[in-house]
Enzyme design. Structure first.
Site, PDB file in Angstrom:
ATOM      1  N   ASN A 170      -3.872   2.251  12.586  1.00 24.54           N
ATOM      2  CA  ASN A 170      -4.274   3.285  11.634  1.00 24.54           C
ATOM      3  C   ASN A 170      -5.615   2.791  11.065  1.00 24.54           C
ATOM      4  O   ASN A 170      -5.658   1.809  10.315  1.00 24.54           O
ATOM      5  CB  ASN A 170      -3.200   3.417  10.554  1.00 24.54           C
ATOM      6  CG  ASN A 170      -3.464   4.572   9.610  1.00 24.54           C
ATOM      7  OD1 ASN A 170      -4.577   5.059   9.502  1.00 24.54           O
ATOM      8  ND2 ASN A 170      -2.429   4.991   8.902  1.00 24.54           N
ATOM      9  N   LYS A 209      -5.458  -0.537   8.947  1.00 21.67           N
ATOM     10  CA  LYS A 209      -4.512  -0.579   7.822  1.00 21.67           C
ATOM     11  C   LYS A 209      -3.551  -1.763   7.924  1.00 21.67           C
ATOM     12  O   LYS A 209      -2.915  -1.972   8.962  1.00 21.67           O
ATOM     13  CB  LYS A 209      -3.724   0.730   7.800  1.00 21.67           C
ATOM     14  CG  LYS A 209      -2.796   0.940   6.615  1.00 21.67           C
ATOM     15  CD  LYS A 209      -2.221   2.355   6.695  1.00 21.67           C
ATOM     16  CE  LYS A 209      -1.316   2.715   5.538  1.00 21.67           C
ATOM     17  NZ  LYS A 209      -0.849   4.116   5.656  1.00 21.67           N
ATOM     18  N   GLU A 243       5.266   5.115  10.500  1.00 27.49           N
ATOM     19  CA  GLU A 243       4.033   4.314  10.682  1.00 27.49           C
ATOM     20  C   GLU A 243       4.326   2.958  11.301  1.00 27.49           C
ATOM     21  O   GLU A 243       3.545   2.446  12.097  1.00 27.49           O
ATOM     22  CB  GLU A 243       3.311   4.138   9.345  1.00 27.49           C
ATOM     23  CG  GLU A 243       2.587   5.384   8.902  1.00 27.49           C
ATOM     24  CD  GLU A 243       1.608   5.096   7.794  1.00 27.49           C
ATOM     25  OE1 GLU A 243       0.659   4.320   7.993  1.00 27.49           O
ATOM     26  OE2 GLU A 243       1.800   5.667   6.696  1.00 27.49           O
ATOM     27  N   ASN A 277      -2.410  10.130   2.797  1.00 33.34           N
ATOM     28  CA  ASN A 277      -1.477  11.237   3.075  1.00 33.34           C
ATOM     29  C   ASN A 277      -0.206  10.846   2.346  1.00 33.34           C
ATOM     30  O   ASN A 277       0.572  10.026   2.841  1.00 33.34           O
ATOM     31  CB  ASN A 277      -1.121  11.313   4.571  1.00 33.34           C
ATOM     32  CG  ASN A 277      -2.216  11.903   5.439  1.00 33.34           C
ATOM     33  OD1 ASN A 277      -2.136  13.039   5.891  1.00 33.34           O
ATOM     34  ND2 ASN A 277      -3.241  11.113   5.713  1.00 33.34           N
TER      35      ASN A 277
HETATM   36  N1  CDT Z   1       0.237   7.260   4.503  1.00 33.89           N
HETATM   37  C1  CDT Z   1       0.807   6.445   3.619  1.00 33.89           C
HETATM   38  O1  CDT Z   1       0.598   5.238   3.630  1.00 33.89           O
HETATM   39  N2  CDT Z   1       1.618   7.023   2.715  1.00 33.89           N
HETATM   40  C2  CDT Z   1       2.394   6.263   1.788  1.00 33.89           C
HETATM   41  C3  CDT Z   1       3.654   6.973   1.541  1.00 33.89           C
HETATM   42  C4  CDT Z   1       4.666   6.047   1.066  1.00 33.89           C
HETATM   43  S1  CDT Z   1       6.255   6.651   1.338  1.00 33.89           S
HETATM   44  C5  CDT Z   1       6.725   5.982   2.857  1.00 33.89           C
HETATM   45  C6  CDT Z   1       1.686   6.009   0.463  1.00 33.89           C
HETATM   46  O2  CDT Z   1       1.766   4.888  -0.030  1.00 33.89           O
HETATM   47  O3  CDT Z   1       1.111   6.915  -0.131  1.00 33.89           O
END
Ligand code: CDT
Length: 329
Positions: A115, A132, A151, A207
């Site tokens: 990512n 990431k 992920e 997101n």
């Molecule tokens: N994309 C991403 O990292 N979203 C996470 C959602 C957490 S819930 C599994 C965030 O920390 O915003």
């Protein structure tokens, strides 16, 4: 010599499962044109900005997911963004899923998925790449969840550390810029590694579902946004830097992602905030001299940090229980 730069968060509304990259790129081009008209010098797009947030969909075989990944950057579909950068003399940040063939830790060449976010100069050159590190969610299908967050299945943990680059941007001859991606924003360690490289501007896309999807868990909606802002505002204050944090928002594939994109100054104040959950450009003029106060007083790291007392941070992962008080009751 100027120390001012005009930056923008280019929030994107939802991208549906069947929407091709050309649609998302067309929307981003409109935002870049809008940014140009508003005198913006650097635009920040969200995490995984070219597609729907595909980690909510389960596939048994990883190679069945390859269509969501970019194998080159720029590609035929993304080249118009690089052209727009050159045309308008605007830098940009873009998040996307990266599929690459690279040696692993054993030296074996294999397909690897990350990512990823890149920072592109106004001349259309890639200045910085970040993969990431803090991957949320789970690696296996969880039948108890209404929506998956896979992920950990589709991406490897980033292997580029937390890099910062100093480069010209806008009229600023040298700006220290670093990248985080979504969940990273919640981890003070990530911010501090950037802070230790004198970062002045952190860019990140996200997101984030507007509800907590862990089965059996309730979290109030407003707290989800509060925790996002709290993390970014604290990161900026404690590391004396600006941040641009950009959402992909709205109802995507029947799942709600919150907006509330923000630009934050080194005092931790929100200086611009999106008001919609759709495509929206928010801008701020950043005076980089504002980074000086924190880094020469409360957060003058060279004077006040005590790394000898922080060893646990790098030697331990999970929390342990403390010693129990043995005194008389
Ligand atoms: N994309 C991403 O990292 N979203 C996470 C959602 C957490 S819930 C599994 C965030 O920390 O915003």
């Amino acid at each position: 010599m100027t120390h001012r730069i005009t930056v923008a968060a280019a929030q994107l509304g939802p991208i549906q499962l069947a929407e091709p990259r050309e649609v998302a790129v067309g929307r981003m081009l409109r935002l870049m044109e809008h940014a140009h008209r508003r005198g913006v010098e650097l635009v920040v797009f969200p995490e995984l900005a070219l597609t729907t947030f595909f980690p909510r969909h389960y596939h048994e075989r990883l190679k069945d997911m390859d269509e969501w990944f970019e194998t080159e950057m720029p590609s035929r579909e993304t080249a118009p963004l690089f052209d727009a950068a050159r045309r308008y003399r605007i830098g940009f940040h873009l998040g996307y899923a990266e599929l690459t063939e690279e040696p692993d830790e054993t030296g074996r060449l294999r397909k690897r998925r990350f990512n990823t976010a890149i920072l592109v100069s106004p001349a259309g050159e890639i200045l910085l790449k970040y993969r990431k590190v803090h991957l949320p969610g789970h690696a296996e299908l969880d039948p108890a969840r209404r929506v998956q967050h896979l992920e950990k299945r589709y991406f490897e943990v980033g292997n580029l550390g937390f890099p910062v680059i100093r480069a010209p941007m806008g009229k600023v001859p040298g700006l220290n810029m670093g990248l985080l991606i979504c969940n990273d924003r919640r981890w003070p360690e990530a911010w501090r590694v950037l802070g230790l490289q004198s970062v002045e501007l952190v860019m990140l896309g996200y997101n984030t579902p507007s509800t907590n999807q862990t089965p059996g868990v309730f979290e109030a909606h407003h707290l989800r946004v509060f925790h996002s802002h709290l993390s970014i505002q604290a990161g900026c204050y404690q590391n004396a830097c600006f941040a641009v944090a950009t959402a992909k928002a709205g109802v995507e594939d029947g799942c709600e992602l919150f907006g509330h994109s923000i630009i934050v100054n080194p005092q931790g104040e929100i200086i611009a905030q999106a008001g919609s959950w759709g495509d929206e450009l928010i801008t701020a003029d950043c005076d980089l001299e504002m980074c000086r106060l924190g880094r020469t007083t409360v957060f003058a790291f060279e004077k006040h940090r005590r790394p000898e007392a922080y060893r646990r941070i790098v030697e331990q992962v999970g929390a342990v229980e403390p010693n129990v008080w043995q005194g008389r009751t």
